[in-house]
Design a protein around this motif. Structure first.
Motif: not given
Length: 65
Positions: A50-65
């Motif tokens: 989650l910390g890594m995703i927060e760092k590049v949140k402007h480059l990625v999209s996230v789906e939780q399932y």
């Protein structure tokens, strides 16, 4: 409590280019397993991911399932 707890899984997709991004963000994308546009990877939802995703949140999209 069981040792094998089921963790939530998330899908991470790179939706923006890494060109002209700082090196640390490129390394973070590499660590997530995203090397090309529109690639999707699955990860368990852990604090480090989650910390890594927060760092590049402007480059990625996230789906939780």
């Amino acid at each position: 409590m069981k040792e094998e707890e089921i963790m939530a899984t998330i899908k991470v997709k790179q939706v923006r280019s890494r060109i002209k991004c700082p090196k640390d963000q490129k390394r973070t994308l590499d660590a997530l397993g995203l090397r090309k546009m529109n690639r999707v990877v699955e990860h368990e939802m852990t604090p480090s991911i989650l910390g890594m995703i927060e760092k590049v949140k402007h480059l990625v999209s996230v789906e939780q399932y």
